[in-house]
Structure formats: structure tokens, C-alpha cells
Design a protein around this motif. Structure first.
Motif, PDB file in Angstrom:
ATOM      1  N   PRO A 153       0.821  -1.211   0.000  1.00 59.59           N
ATOM      2  CA  PRO A 153       0.000   0.000   0.000  1.00 59.59           C
ATOM      3  C   PRO A 153       0.857   1.264   0.000  1.00 59.59           C
ATOM      4  CG  PRO A 153      -0.774  -1.566   1.655  1.00 59.59           C
ATOM      5  CD  PRO A 153       0.546  -2.078   1.154  1.00 59.59           C
ATOM      6  N   GLY A 154       0.523   2.210  -0.855  1.00 57.86           N
ATOM      7  CA  GLY A 154       1.190   3.501  -0.858  1.00 57.86           C
ATOM      8  C   GLY A 154       2.520   3.555  -1.582  1.00 57.86           C
ATOM      9  N   VAL A 155       2.982   2.411  -2.110  1.00 65.94           N
ATOM     10  CA  VAL A 155       4.314   2.417  -2.729  1.00 65.94           C
ATOM     11  C   VAL A 155       4.366   3.303  -3.966  1.00 65.94           C
ATOM     12  CG1 VAL A 155       3.986   0.417  -4.239  1.00 65.94           C
ATOM     13  CG2 VAL A 155       6.256   0.913  -3.322  1.00 65.94           C
ATOM     14  N   PHE A 156       3.215   3.506  -4.628  1.00 69.69           N
ATOM     15  CA  PHE A 156       3.209   4.317  -5.835  1.00 69.69           C
ATOM     16  C   PHE A 156       2.658   5.721  -5.607  1.00 69.69           C
ATOM     17  CE2 PHE A 156       2.932  -0.051  -7.736  1.00 69.69           C
ATOM     18  CZ  PHE A 156       4.242  -0.063  -8.184  1.00 69.69           C
ATOM     19  N   ASP A 157       2.573   6.131  -4.344  1.00 68.54           N
ATOM     20  CA  ASP A 157       2.147   7.506  -4.059  1.00 68.54           C
ATOM     21  C   ASP A 157       3.067   8.547  -4.714  1.00 68.54           C
ATOM     22  OD1 ASP A 157       0.037   6.533  -2.640  1.00 68.54           O
ATOM     23  OD2 ASP A 157       0.841   7.005  -0.651  1.00 68.54           O
ATOM     24  N   PRO A 158       4.410   8.309  -4.755  1.00 64.99           N
ATOM     25  CA  PRO A 158       5.256   9.280  -5.453  1.00 64.99           C
ATOM     26  C   PRO A 158       4.900   9.429  -6.926  1.00 64.99           C
ATOM     27  CG  PRO A 158       6.595   7.868  -4.054  1.00 64.99           C
ATOM     28  CD  PRO A 158       5.219   7.283  -4.060  1.00 64.99           C
ATOM     29  N   VAL A 159       4.453   8.348  -7.560  1.00 62.44           N
ATOM     30  CA  VAL A 159       4.069   8.425  -8.972  1.00 62.44           C
ATOM     31  C   VAL A 159       2.862   9.347  -9.139  1.00 62.44           C
ATOM     32  CG1 VAL A 159       3.392   7.112 -11.017  1.00 62.44           C
ATOM     33  CG2 VAL A 159       4.929   6.078  -9.334  1.00 62.44           C
ATOM     34  N   VAL A 160       1.898   9.196  -8.243  1.00 59.25           N
ATOM     35  CA  VAL A 160       0.706  10.053  -8.281  1.00 59.25           C
ATOM     36  C   VAL A 160       1.098  11.516  -8.181  1.00 59.25           C
ATOM     37  CG1 VAL A 160      -1.452  10.647  -7.104  1.00 59.25           C
ATOM     38  CG2 VAL A 160      -0.757   8.253  -7.295  1.00 59.25           C
ATOM     39  N   ARG A 161       1.999  11.812  -7.240  1.00 58.49           N
ATOM     40  CA  ARG A 161       2.448  13.201  -7.037  1.00 58.49           C
ATOM     41  C   ARG A 161       3.195  13.717  -8.266  1.00 58.49           C
ATOM     42  NH1 ARG A 161       5.668  16.018  -3.219  1.00 58.49           N
ATOM     43  NH2 ARG A 161       5.958  18.088  -4.124  1.00 58.49           N
ATOM     44  N   ILE A 162       4.090  12.899  -8.809  1.00 59.97           N
ATOM     45  CA  ILE A 162       4.868  13.317  -9.978  1.00 59.97           C
ATOM     46  C   ILE A 162       3.944  13.633 -11.151  1.00 59.97           C
ATOM     47  CG2 ILE A 162       6.513  12.529 -11.740  1.00 59.97           C
ATOM     48  CD1 ILE A 162       7.827  10.857  -9.428  1.00 59.97           C
ATOM     49  N   LYS A 163       2.999  12.751 -11.406  1.00 62.00           N
ATOM     50  CA  LYS A 163       2.113  12.939 -12.559  1.00 62.00           C
ATOM     51  C   LYS A 163       1.171  14.123 -12.351  1.00 62.00           C
ATOM     52  CE  LYS A 163       2.283  10.899 -15.698  1.00 62.00           C
ATOM     53  NZ  LYS A 163       3.161  11.044 -16.873  1.00 62.00           N
ATOM     54  N   LYS A 164       0.857  14.411 -11.106  1.00 63.37           N
ATOM     55  CA  LYS A 164      -0.017  15.549 -10.825  1.00 63.37           C
ATOM     56  C   LYS A 164       0.710  16.872 -11.073  1.00 63.37           C
ATOM     57  CE  LYS A 164      -2.745  17.690  -7.126  1.00 63.37           C
ATOM     58  NZ  LYS A 164      -3.165  17.598  -5.707  1.00 63.37           N
ATOM     59  N   GLU A 165       1.967  16.941 -10.639  1.00 58.80           N
ATOM     60  CA  GLU A 165       2.702  18.198 -10.735  1.00 58.80           C
ATOM     61  C   GLU A 165       3.524  18.329 -12.010  1.00 58.80           C
ATOM     62  OE1 GLU A 165       4.672  19.549  -7.273  1.00 58.80           O
ATOM     63  OE2 GLU A 165       3.217  18.649  -5.883  1.00 58.80           O
ATOM     64  N   ARG A 166       3.941  17.201 -12.565  1.00 58.64           N
ATOM     65  CA  ARG A 166       4.726  17.206 -13.805  1.00 58.64           C
ATOM     66  C   ARG A 166       4.200  16.107 -14.729  1.00 58.64           C
ATOM     67  NH1 ARG A 166       8.719  21.361 -14.552  1.00 58.64           N
ATOM     68  NH2 ARG A 166       9.597  21.878 -12.503  1.00 58.64           N
ATOM     69  N   PRO A 167       3.027  16.316 -15.320  1.00 59.42           N
ATOM     70  CA  PRO A 167       2.424  15.251 -16.138  1.00 59.42           C
ATOM     71  C   PRO A 167       3.270  14.837 -17.333  1.00 59.42           C
ATOM     72  CG  PRO A 167       1.239  17.327 -16.384  1.00 59.42           C
ATOM     73  CD  PRO A 167       2.167  17.505 -15.237  1.00 59.42           C
ATOM     74  N   GLY A 168       4.225  15.672 -17.737  1.00 59.96           N
ATOM     75  CA  GLY A 168       5.062  15.323 -18.876  1.00 59.96           C
ATOM     76  C   GLY A 168       6.153  14.320 -18.552  1.00 59.96           C
ATOM     77  N   ILE A 169       6.392  14.048 -17.260  1.00 66.21           N
ATOM     78  CA  ILE A 169       7.421  13.080 -16.881  1.00 66.21           C
ATOM     79  C   ILE A 169       6.847  11.669 -17.009  1.00 66.21           C
ATOM     80  CG2 ILE A 169       8.901  12.231 -15.021  1.00 66.21           C
ATOM     81  CD1 ILE A 169       8.948  15.044 -13.866  1.00 66.21           C
TER      82      ILE A 169
END
Length: 246
Positions: A61-77
Motif C-alpha cells: 500500500p502507498g508504494v506508488f504515491d510518489p508516482v501520483v504526485r509526480i504525474k499531478k505536478e509534472r504530467p510530462g514526466i
């Protein structure tokens, strides 16, 4: 074609080894890091084209929370997850969080590079065999280990669950009867039924079994057990009282 990338993995040696291999292939590595926290902040601040995110526990659980944050703030990454042979839930969790790909962490460097290129181009980067394994397991799930707490909970009525909770709280027959507004003999009968269904010989054993299997936690999450059970009367139940109940 040169890719600006970052490698983030909890194991610094793995991150640095992969970064070095990709540098030798001509790619521009902005950072190779092993942050215990703050991975998303690091990636967002550096803004690579591709982030290779290593994890040893893709289904946690929660291991991909950084991915959610990255895509929210930098969707081009584009984020490509590097992990062990995953369960379908691990693959689904990665893509649901916004990852562009999933590559096994024992993949050859050529495979990692192909995944990076596909992800940067906006394509899904995952080996066909991983998708096939995921679909196979989703269509034909493996039998899960028996959940003893859930099984035991199904044996008990709502009233019996309440009795078990009171037994676990250390209440004697008199207190159980007063708290549930039933006759003491009815309370005693309920206790005996609980012991019989749980296949234990004493109240202490019943309380220990309930604690060990998480039965009471499950009951509490279900709610309503201390209300006496929906639709049940407050007096002696049919067939539930011993002779002499009043």
C-alpha cells in the motif's frame, strides 16, 4: 536518441549501477538517488523526461504515491517502474498511479532502454509476457490462504458476536446479561453456543482465539455488534433460554 532521466531506488548501489550503465549508452542521467522519502520532490524539482522508479514491493500500500504526485505536478514526466515479477495487483497499481511502464528489475539494460524510449514517446512500456501473466492470474486467481478470523465470524450471529466481545472484555454472565438486557440463563446459553461454535473449552480460550485471529477487529469494522443485533428482541430468544428463564 538521448533521454534525460533520473534513477530512483531505495537501494543506492542499484540506482548508481543502472545510472552508470545508461550513461555509457549515451543518456543524460540527472540524478541517481536512494531517498527514504521525498522521491517525488526530487523528481519534480529536476524534471527529467523519464524517471526509473525502483521498488521491491510493488503490491505494498502507498508504494506508488510518489508516482501520483509526480504525474499531478509534472504530467510530462514518464515514470517507468522497475520491480520484481509482479502480481496483477502490482501492475494495476503502478498504471493506476500514472506509471507509463513496468519492467522487471532483472531485465537486461537493452530492455530497460527500450522501455524508456517507449515511455517517453507516450506508449505503454511493459513486456507482453508480464501482461499475459497478469491477465492469466486475474482470470484464474490462485486460491487465497484461509482467513481464519473471517471464517469464524461467519459462524456467529450478531448477538453471539456481542457476547464474545463482552467475554473478551472480561464480563461474567451477570454483566453480560445486564448489558444486553437479557436473562442470565439466556446469557449463559449464548456463551455456551459461542464456545461450541468456536470449538473451545473455556471463555479464556475463546477470548484468546478471537484476539489471535483478529475476529473482534473484523466484527468492530462491520459495526453494530454492540447494539444487540438488528431485528433481535431484548428478551429471551426462542429456544435460547434455559428452563426457568423469566
Amino acid at each position: 536518441m538521448v533521454v534525460r532521466l533520473m534513477v530512483v531506488d531505495d537501494h543506492r548501489l542499484l540506482a548508481e549501477a543502472l545510472a552508470s550503465a545508461l550513461k555509457l549508452r549515451g543518456h543524460r542521467v540527472l540524478a541517481a538517488a536512494a531517498p527514504s522519502a521525498g522521491a517525488a520532490d526530487l523528481v519534480v524539482s529536476r524534471a527529467p523526461e523519464v524517471c526509473l522508479l525502483g521498488t521491491a514491493t510493488p503490491a505494498a500500500p502507498g508504494v506508488f504515491d510518489p508516482v501520483v504526485r509526480i504525474k499531478k505536478e509534472r504530467p510530462g514526466i514518464a515514470v517507468v517502474v522497475l520491480g520484481p515479477v509482479p502480481s496483477p495487483r502490482g501492475i494495476a497499481a503502478a498504471f493506476a498511479a500514472g506509471a507509463s511502464g513496468y519492467v522487471r528489475n532483472d531485465e537486461r539494460i537493452e530492455g530497460v532502454e527500450r522501455a524508456m524510449m517507449k515511455a517517453r514517446a507516450g506508449e505503454s512500456a511493459i513486456a507482453p509476457q508480464l501482461l499475459q501473466q497478469a491477465f492469466e492470474e486475474l482470470l484464474h486467481p490462485a486460491a487465497q490462504p484461509d482467513d481464519e478470523g473471517a471464517r469464524l465470524l461467519q459462524l456467529l450471529t450478531p448477538r453471539e458476536v456481542e457476547v464474545l466481545m463482552r467475554v473478551a472484555d472480561g464480563e461474567d454472565t451477570r454483566l453480560i446479561a445486564a448489558g444486553m438486557e437479557i436473562a442470565p440463563s439466556t446469557a449463559r446459553t449464548h456463551v455456551q453456543r459461542v464456545l461450541m461454535k468456536l470449538e473451545v473449552g473455556s471463555r479464556l480460550e475463546a477470548a484468546a482465539l478471537a484476539a489471535r485471529t483478529g475476529l473482534l477487529e473484523r466484527a468492530a469494522r462491520g459495526g453494530g455488534v454492540r447494539a444487540g443485533g438488528a431485528g433481535e428482541s431484548r428478551g429471551a430468544e426462542p429456544g435460547g433460554a434455559e428452563p426457568g428463564d423469566g
